[in-house]
Scaffold this active site. Structure first.
Site, PDB file in Angstrom:
ATOM      1  N   LYS A 245      -0.454  14.722 -30.473  1.00 20.38           N
ATOM      2  CA  LYS A 245       0.889  15.268 -30.266  1.00 20.38           C
ATOM      3  C   LYS A 245       1.234  16.328 -31.336  1.00 20.38           C
ATOM      4  O   LYS A 245       0.411  16.623 -32.194  1.00 20.38           O
ATOM      5  CB  LYS A 245       1.904  14.116 -30.257  1.00 20.38           C
ATOM      6  CG  LYS A 245       1.544  12.997 -29.257  1.00 20.38           C
ATOM      7  CD  LYS A 245       1.620  13.454 -27.811  1.00 20.38           C
ATOM      8  CE  LYS A 245       0.959  12.532 -26.802  1.00 20.38           C
ATOM      9  NZ  LYS A 245       1.515  11.204 -26.644  1.00 20.38           N
TER      10      LYS A 245
HETATM   11  C1  LIG Z   1       1.452   9.847 -25.881  1.00 22.70           C
HETATM   12  C2  LIG Z   1       2.396   9.402 -24.824  1.00 22.70           C
HETATM   13  C3  LIG Z   1       3.020   8.144 -24.834  1.00 22.70           C
HETATM   14  C4  LIG Z   1       2.607   7.024 -25.742  1.00 22.70           C
HETATM   15  O1  LIG Z   1       2.610   7.298 -27.070  1.00 22.70           O
HETATM   16  P1  LIG Z   1       1.732   6.392 -28.070  1.00 22.70           P
HETATM   17  O2  LIG Z   1       2.203   6.899 -29.404  1.00 22.70           O
HETATM   18  O3  LIG Z   1       0.293   6.701 -27.801  1.00 22.70           O
HETATM   19  O4  LIG Z   1       2.068   4.972 -27.850  1.00 22.70           O
HETATM   20  C5  LIG Z   1       3.989   7.888 -23.889  1.00 22.70           C
HETATM   21  N1  LIG Z   1       4.322   8.787 -22.947  1.00 22.70           N
HETATM   22  C6  LIG Z   1       3.705   9.989 -22.876  1.00 22.70           C
HETATM   23  C7  LIG Z   1       4.128  10.942 -21.803  1.00 22.70           C
HETATM   24  C8  LIG Z   1       2.719  10.330 -23.787  1.00 22.70           C
HETATM   25  O5  LIG Z   1       2.098  11.510 -23.697  1.00 22.70           O
END
Ligand SMILES: *Cc1c(COP(=O)(O)O)cnc(C)c1O
Length: 396
Positions: free
Chosen positions: A196
């Site tokens: 991210k």
């Molecule tokens: C990355 C992601 C999540 C989950 O995040 P984590 O930190 O991996 O638990 C939830 N929703 C979306 C759309 C994502 O891209």
């Protein structure tokens, strides 16, 4: 091993696999984390509030509550929105499963809504069709990093007295007009997974302007305890009460220090992501077999993903073969996402009378190209070269 052979039987465009995402850690991040290692608090210390304050300011929210993952952030938001047995949330079909799973954690039902074919953002008209007397929340997703139609969803939420939760796991730094994502929905959730915009290894955040919601979020991440430990320290008291069923979803000081340090460079990361997207757009412009997703006006895009759609009628093969051929060129392409209702857990849950033909058909033709701020222009050019090579080999 035929899958490692490049499409022309020759050498692949790259010698080593280019990952589709990668964190960018520098010496200032290392120093920030190292400082916490030799300080008094490894968890529940001052770095948590510092990160929360800086994050809230960054996204223009009153409150930010740090949690242990983006999934925990969604779970906490589902709790704050009072999702539970007997009620429903409307969730886009085209997202990561955690967006839907958080409703199930709280015992609520998930109703899937279809997406727009040109953006893969949830279609507010489809959301409206899915509302029932039991709907309690809408969970929106800023797919790929651009804000979805939050104004339309907000109106729906107000009109039907629903909580609007925005899963902004893709969209830290994005804006709708001059409103940053994080300041628009009732509750906005973020992920700090290494793929991210910023990372804390694992981590997440929920933002809100509502003091009661913020209170519920803080209790939920700490076992449902009503008074936090420092307040107990101030009161010189051992007393605490479990007022709700909560979890240990805390984010450590090590991680918050990393997050705070990463946040200082968010703007640089976003600018580089946008440059890479521009370079892809220009480099793939001439390929009629491939098209980018539509970029909507009035927005700043945070470019978590660069998604291309294959024009399957102009190709002699499908997405799976193109995927394999690009991997054989050592390009780390990916697919975001298998529509959530296609997963066996949801398929078998109960027969929902909803259809999501757009998400289903988009799934057949999408590919995500590598996109992360540490990529060089020549990395981007390698990807474009490999896409040209593979697509030309399969052109109808
Ligand atoms: C990355 C992601 C999540 C989950 O995040 P984590 O930190 O991996 O638990 C939830 N929703 C979306 C759309 C994502 O891209």
């Amino acid at each position: 091993m035929p899958e490692t052979l490049a499409i022309d039987g020759g050498t692949p465009v790259r010698e080593q696999m280019l990952p589709y995402a990668h964190q960018l850690i520098d010496a200032s991040d290392v120093a920030a984390v190292t400082a916490v290692l030799s300080a008094d608090y490894l968890t529940t210390g001052p770095a948590v509030e510092e990160f929360e304050r800086a994050f809230a300011d960054q996204v223009g929210a009153q409150y930010a509550v740090a949690v242990s993952s983006g999934t925990a952030a969604l779970h906490a938001a589902a709790f704050a929105a009072r999702l539970g047995p007997g009620n429903e949330a409307v969730v886009p079909a085209m997202t990561f499963a955690a967006t839907a799973n958080c409703c199930r954690f709280q015992g609520a039902d998930v109703v899937f809504a279809d997406v727009d074919p040109d953006t893969l953002e949830v279609d507010p008209g489809e959301v409206r069709k899915r509302l029932t007397g039991r709907t309690r929340a809408i969970i929106a997703v800023d797919y790929a990093g651009q804000p979805c139609d939050l104004d339309a969803l907000r109106s729906l939420a107000v009109e039907h007295e629903l909580t609007l939760i925005e899963d902004a796991s893709h969209a830290l730094g994005a804006c709708l007009d001059d409103r940053p994502v994080g300041s628009i929905a009732d509750l906005t959730t973020f992920s700090f997974h290494p793929a991210k915009q910023i990372t804390t290894a694992e981590g997440g955040m929920v933002t809100t302007d509502d003091a009661d919601m913020a209170d519920r979020l803080r209790r939920f991440r700490n076992h449902g305890i009503s008074v936090d430990h420092r307040r107990r320290g101030e009161l010189n008291s051992w007393f605490y009460e479990i007022t709700d069923l909560g979890y240990n979803y805390r984010l450590s000081d090590l991680q918050c220090a990393l997050g705070l340090s990463q946040l200082q460079r968010l703007e640089d990361f976003l600018l580089r992501r946008a440059e890479i997207a521009e370079r892809y757009l220009a480099a793939l412009h001439d390929l009629v077999q491939v098209s980018p997703l539509e970029v909507l006006p009035r927005r700043r895009h945070a470019w978590h993903l660069y998604v291309i759609r294959l024009q399957l009628e102009r190709l002699r093969t499908g997405r799976d073969e193109v995927f394999r051929a690009l991997r054989a060129e050592n390009i780390g392409v990916n697919v975001h996402y298998i529509p959530v209702p296609m997963h066996p857990y949801y398929r078998d849950l109960k027969p929902h009378p909803t259809a999501w033909p757009v998400a289903r058909s988009a799934y057949e033709s999408i590919l995500s190209l590598p996109l992360w701020p540490g990529m060089s222009n020549s990395d981007v050019d390698d990807v474009a070269e490999a896409v040209h090579k593979v697509i030309n080999a399969y052109a109808a």
